[in-house]
Motif scaffolding. Structure first.
Motif, PDB file in Angstrom:
ATOM      1  N   LEU A  94      -0.030 -10.747  -5.080  1.00 11.42           N
ATOM      2  CA  LEU A  94      -0.225 -11.695  -6.179  1.00 11.42           C
ATOM      3  C   LEU A  94       1.085 -11.979  -6.913  1.00 11.42           C
ATOM      4  O   LEU A  94       1.261 -13.047  -7.482  1.00 11.42           O
ATOM      5  CB  LEU A  94      -1.268 -11.131  -7.153  1.00 11.42           C
ATOM      6  N   GLY A  95       2.028 -11.056  -6.861  1.00 16.70           N
ATOM      7  CA  GLY A  95       3.313 -11.228  -7.546  1.00 16.70           C
ATOM      8  C   GLY A  95       4.063 -12.454  -7.052  1.00 16.70           C
ATOM      9  O   GLY A  95       4.608 -13.226  -7.846  1.00 16.70           O
ATOM     10  N   ALA A  96       4.101 -12.653  -5.732  1.00 19.12           N
ATOM     11  CA  ALA A  96       4.801 -13.813  -5.160  1.00 19.12           C
ATOM     12  C   ALA A  96       4.116 -15.114  -5.575  1.00 19.12           C
ATOM     13  O   ALA A  96       4.779 -16.103  -5.901  1.00 19.12           O
ATOM     14  CB  ALA A  96       4.849 -13.709  -3.642  1.00 19.12           C
ATOM     15  N   GLY A  97       2.787 -15.121  -5.601  1.00 21.13           N
ATOM     16  CA  GLY A  97       2.043 -16.313  -6.024  1.00 21.13           C
ATOM     17  C   GLY A  97       2.294 -16.635  -7.487  1.00 21.13           C
ATOM     18  O   GLY A  97       2.495 -17.792  -7.861  1.00 21.13           O
ATOM     19  N   LEU A  98       2.286 -15.610  -8.329  1.00 19.83           N
ATOM     20  CA  LEU A  98       2.546 -15.818  -9.756  1.00 19.83           C
ATOM     21  C   LEU A  98       3.970 -16.317  -9.982  1.00 19.83           C
ATOM     22  O   LEU A  98       4.208 -17.180 -10.828  1.00 19.83           O
ATOM     23  CB  LEU A  98       2.286 -14.518 -10.524  1.00 19.83           C
ATOM     24  N   HIS A  99       4.911 -15.794  -9.204  1.00 19.68           N
ATOM     25  CA  HIS A  99       6.299 -16.256  -9.317  1.00 19.68           C
ATOM     26  C   HIS A  99       6.401 -17.737  -8.933  1.00 19.68           C
ATOM     27  O   HIS A  99       7.103 -18.514  -9.599  1.00 19.68           O
ATOM     28  CB  HIS A  99       7.217 -15.412  -8.435  1.00 19.68           C
ATOM     29  N   HIS A 100       5.710 -18.130  -7.880  1.00 18.97           N
ATOM     30  CA  HIS A 100       5.703 -19.534  -7.457  1.00 18.97           C
ATOM     31  C   HIS A 100       5.118 -20.426  -8.559  1.00 18.97           C
ATOM     32  O   HIS A 100       5.678 -21.483  -8.882  1.00 18.97           O
ATOM     33  CB  HIS A 100       4.892 -19.692  -6.165  1.00 18.97           C
ATOM     34  N   VAL A 101       4.005 -20.012  -9.138  1.00 21.21           N
ATOM     35  CA  VAL A 101       3.377 -20.792 -10.208  1.00 21.21           C
ATOM     36  C   VAL A 101       4.319 -20.890 -11.412  1.00 21.21           C
ATOM     37  O   VAL A 101       4.475 -21.960 -12.010  1.00 21.21           O
ATOM     38  CB  VAL A 101       2.017 -20.175 -10.609  1.00 21.21           C
ATOM     39  N   ALA A 102       4.965 -19.782 -11.780  1.00 23.64           N
ATOM     40  CA  ALA A 102       5.877 -19.784 -12.922  1.00 23.64           C
ATOM     41  C   ALA A 102       7.066 -20.713 -12.678  1.00 23.64           C
ATOM     42  O   ALA A 102       7.506 -21.434 -13.581  1.00 23.64           O
ATOM     43  CB  ALA A 102       6.361 -18.367 -13.211  1.00 23.64           C
ATOM     44  N   THR A 103       7.566 -20.721 -11.447  1.00 26.72           N
ATOM     45  CA  THR A 103       8.693 -21.594 -11.102  1.00 26.72           C
ATOM     46  C   THR A 103       8.280 -23.060 -11.191  1.00 26.72           C
ATOM     47  O   THR A 103       9.000 -23.885 -11.758  1.00 26.72           O
ATOM     48  CB  THR A 103       9.209 -21.275  -9.687  1.00 26.72           C
ATOM     49  N   ARG A 104       7.120 -23.394 -10.646  1.00 22.59           N
ATOM     50  CA  ARG A 104       6.626 -24.777 -10.721  1.00 22.59           C
ATOM     51  C   ARG A 104       6.372 -25.182 -12.167  1.00 22.59           C
ATOM     52  O   ARG A 104       6.648 -26.310 -12.558  1.00 22.59           O
ATOM     53  CB  ARG A 104       5.334 -24.931  -9.900  1.00 22.59           C
ATOM     54  N   TRP A 105       5.819 -24.282 -12.969  1.00 22.47           N
ATOM     55  CA  TRP A 105       5.563 -24.562 -14.381  1.00 22.47           C
ATOM     56  C   TRP A 105       6.880 -24.906 -15.084  1.00 22.47           C
ATOM     57  O   TRP A 105       6.957 -25.872 -15.838  1.00 22.47           O
ATOM     58  CB  TRP A 105       4.898 -23.355 -15.048  1.00 22.47           C
ATOM     59  N   GLU A 106       7.900 -24.111 -14.826  1.00 23.82           N
ATOM     60  CA  GLU A 106       9.195 -24.335 -15.465  1.00 23.82           C
ATOM     61  C   GLU A 106       9.793 -25.681 -15.043  1.00 23.82           C
ATOM     62  O   GLU A 106      10.324 -26.426 -15.868  1.00 23.82           O
ATOM     63  CB  GLU A 106      10.160 -23.197 -15.138  1.00 23.82           C
ATOM     64  N   GLU A 107       9.681 -26.037 -13.771  1.00 24.42           N
ATOM     65  CA  GLU A 107      10.194 -27.322 -13.285  1.00 24.42           C
ATOM     66  C   GLU A 107       9.463 -28.486 -13.948  1.00 24.42           C
ATOM     67  O   GLU A 107      10.093 -29.446 -14.414  1.00 24.42           O
ATOM     68  CB  GLU A 107      10.026 -27.422 -11.764  1.00 24.42           C
ATOM     69  N   GLN A 108       8.143 -28.417 -13.999  1.00 27.53           N
ATOM     70  CA  GLN A 108       7.351 -29.487 -14.605  1.00 27.53           C
ATOM     71  C   GLN A 108       7.600 -29.571 -16.109  1.00 27.53           C
ATOM     72  O   GLN A 108       7.658 -30.660 -16.674  1.00 27.53           O
ATOM     73  CB  GLN A 108       5.854 -29.278 -14.327  1.00 27.53           C
ATOM     74  N   LEU A 109       7.731 -28.422 -16.756  1.00 29.03           N
ATOM     75  CA  LEU A 109       8.004 -28.388 -18.188  1.00 29.03           C
ATOM     76  C   LEU A 109       9.348 -29.040 -18.502  1.00 29.03           C
ATOM     77  O   LEU A 109       9.456 -29.846 -19.433  1.00 29.03           O
ATOM     78  CB  LEU A 109       7.975 -26.942 -18.693  1.00 29.03           C
ATOM     79  N   LYS A 110      10.365 -28.727 -17.718  1.00 25.84           N
ATOM     80  CA  LYS A 110      11.677 -29.345 -17.922  1.00 25.84           C
ATOM     81  C   LYS A 110      11.610 -30.856 -17.719  1.00 25.84           C
ATOM     82  O   LYS A 110      12.216 -31.621 -18.473  1.00 25.84           O
ATOM     83  CB  LYS A 110      12.713 -28.741 -16.970  1.00 25.84           C
ATOM     84  N   SER A 111      10.861 -31.280 -16.727  1.00 22.69           N
ATOM     85  CA  SER A 111      10.707 -32.711 -16.470  1.00 22.69           C
ATOM     86  C   SER A 111      10.033 -33.404 -17.651  1.00 22.69           C
ATOM     87  O   SER A 111      10.467 -34.473 -18.095  1.00 22.69           O
ATOM     88  CB  SER A 111       9.894 -32.921 -15.194  1.00 22.69           C
ATOM     89  N   LEU A 112       8.967 -32.814 -18.168  1.00 21.43           N
ATOM     90  CA  LEU A 112       8.262 -33.382 -19.315  1.00 21.43           C
ATOM     91  C   LEU A 112       9.139 -33.388 -20.565  1.00 21.43           C
ATOM     92  O   LEU A 112       9.164 -34.373 -21.311  1.00 21.43           O
ATOM     93  CB  LEU A 112       6.970 -32.595 -19.568  1.00 21.43           C
ATOM     94  N   MET A 113       9.871 -32.327 -20.784  1.00 20.07           N
ATOM     95  CA  MET A 113      10.759 -32.263 -21.943  1.00 20.07           C
ATOM     96  C   MET A 113      11.879 -33.298 -21.837  1.00 20.07           C
ATOM     97  O   MET A 113      12.252 -33.922 -22.832  1.00 20.07           O
ATOM     98  CB  MET A 113      11.320 -30.852 -22.101  1.00 20.07           C
ATOM     99  N   ASP A 114      12.402 -33.484 -20.635  1.00 20.14           N
ATOM    100  CA  ASP A 114      13.423 -34.521 -20.435  1.00 20.14           C
ATOM    101  C   ASP A 114      12.867 -35.907 -20.747  1.00 20.14           C
ATOM    102  O   ASP A 114      13.540 -36.731 -21.368  1.00 20.14           O
ATOM    103  CB  ASP A 114      13.947 -34.499 -18.998  1.00 20.14           C
ATOM    104  N   ALA A 115      11.637 -36.160 -20.326  1.00 24.47           N
ATOM    105  CA  ALA A 115      11.015 -37.457 -20.606  1.00 24.47           C
ATOM    106  C   ALA A 115      10.823 -37.654 -22.098  1.00 24.47           C
ATOM    107  O   ALA A 115      11.096 -38.741 -22.638  1.00 24.47           O
ATOM    108  CB  ALA A 115       9.664 -37.567 -19.879  1.00 24.47           C
ATOM    109  N   CYS A 116      10.385 -36.623 -22.812  1.00 22.44           N
ATOM    110  CA  CYS A 116      10.213 -36.720 -24.272  1.00 22.44           C
ATOM    111  C   CYS A 116      11.552 -36.977 -24.958  1.00 22.44           C
ATOM    112  O   CYS A 116      11.636 -37.802 -25.872  1.00 22.44           O
ATOM    113  CB  CYS A 116       9.589 -35.437 -24.822  1.00 22.44           C
ATOM    114  N   ALA A 117      12.582 -36.280 -24.525  1.00 18.59           N
ATOM    115  CA  ALA A 117      13.902 -36.486 -25.118  1.00 18.59           C
ATOM    116  C   ALA A 117      14.406 -37.888 -24.844  1.00 18.59           C
ATOM    117  O   ALA A 117      14.991 -38.538 -25.727  1.00 18.59           O
ATOM    118  CB  ALA A 117      14.888 -35.453 -24.563  1.00 18.59           C
ATOM    119  N   HIS A 118      14.162 -38.386 -23.638  1.00 22.35           N
ATOM    120  CA  HIS A 118      14.586 -39.743 -23.285  1.00 22.35           C
ATOM    121  C   HIS A 118      13.880 -40.773 -24.161  1.00 22.35           C
ATOM    122  O   HIS A 118      14.512 -41.707 -24.674  1.00 22.35           O
ATOM    123  CB  HIS A 118      14.295 -40.000 -21.807  1.00 22.35           C
TER     124      HIS A 118
END
Length: 173
Positions: A94-118
């Motif tokens: 489960l550790g590898a799956g949780l790491h994958h989810v956390a990585t995707r969350w961080e990527e999507q969060l950065k994308s959304l934050m960039d859009a808000c800043a723009h």
């Protein structure tokens, strides 16, 4: 194709067009009501306006969302990463799956934050840019009208200087 058949096809197409829901990109029916409550007659649709207050409110909302994402959503990333590492070290798949989810969350969060800043930054400068554009257009069209009047013989009486430029100054000799 026979003429009667052609007329029948045209009438059928017109009937289908009237009965179906469709989008008209080049206008509205004369009896319709426009987006701003105006009649559908050409030239009465109104003017697109965006006040500084409207733009500031939109930019402010985007900035607030950016800050909320920074303060609240970003917190989950380090916690999830440390939990994923701990689970992996203990031998859980489960550790590898949780790491994958956390990585995707961080990527999507950065994308959304960039859009808000723009959006926030864009709304901050939009009004000033459009005010400058409006002034430029007004200056250009007024000079074109003056130039056009200078070439228009109908402005003054035939045989007389065109009065649109004012009186000519007398040269000192």
């Amino acid at each position: 194709m026979a003429w009667d058949e052609w007329e029948q096809l045209k009438a059928e197409a017109l009937r289908q067009r009237r009965d179906s829901a469709h989008m008209r990109l080049n206008g509205v029916d004369a009896g319709g009501i426009g987006a701003h409550g105006s009649s559908g007659a050409p030239g009465t649709y109104g003017v697109l306006k965006a006040s500084q207050k409207d733009l500031a409110a939109l930019g402010g909302s985007a900035h607030t969302l950016y800050n909320d994402l920074w303060d609240r959503a970003r917190v989950a990333v380090p916690t999830s990463d440390s939990a994923a590492t701990d689970l992996t070290q203990q031998g859980f798949a489960l550790g590898a799956g949780l790491h994958h989810v956390a990585t995707r969350w961080e990527e999507q969060l950065k994308s959304l934050m960039d859009a808000c800043a723009h959006i926030a930054n864009h709304m901050h400068v939009t009004r000033a840019l459009h005010d400058g554009d409006d002034g430029y257009i007004a200056r250009r069209t007024s000079s074109i009208a003056l130039l056009d009047a200078g070439f228009d013989e109908r402005v003054g009486e035939p045989g007389r200087p065109n009065g649109v430029y004012g009186e000519q100054s007398k040269k000192k000799g």
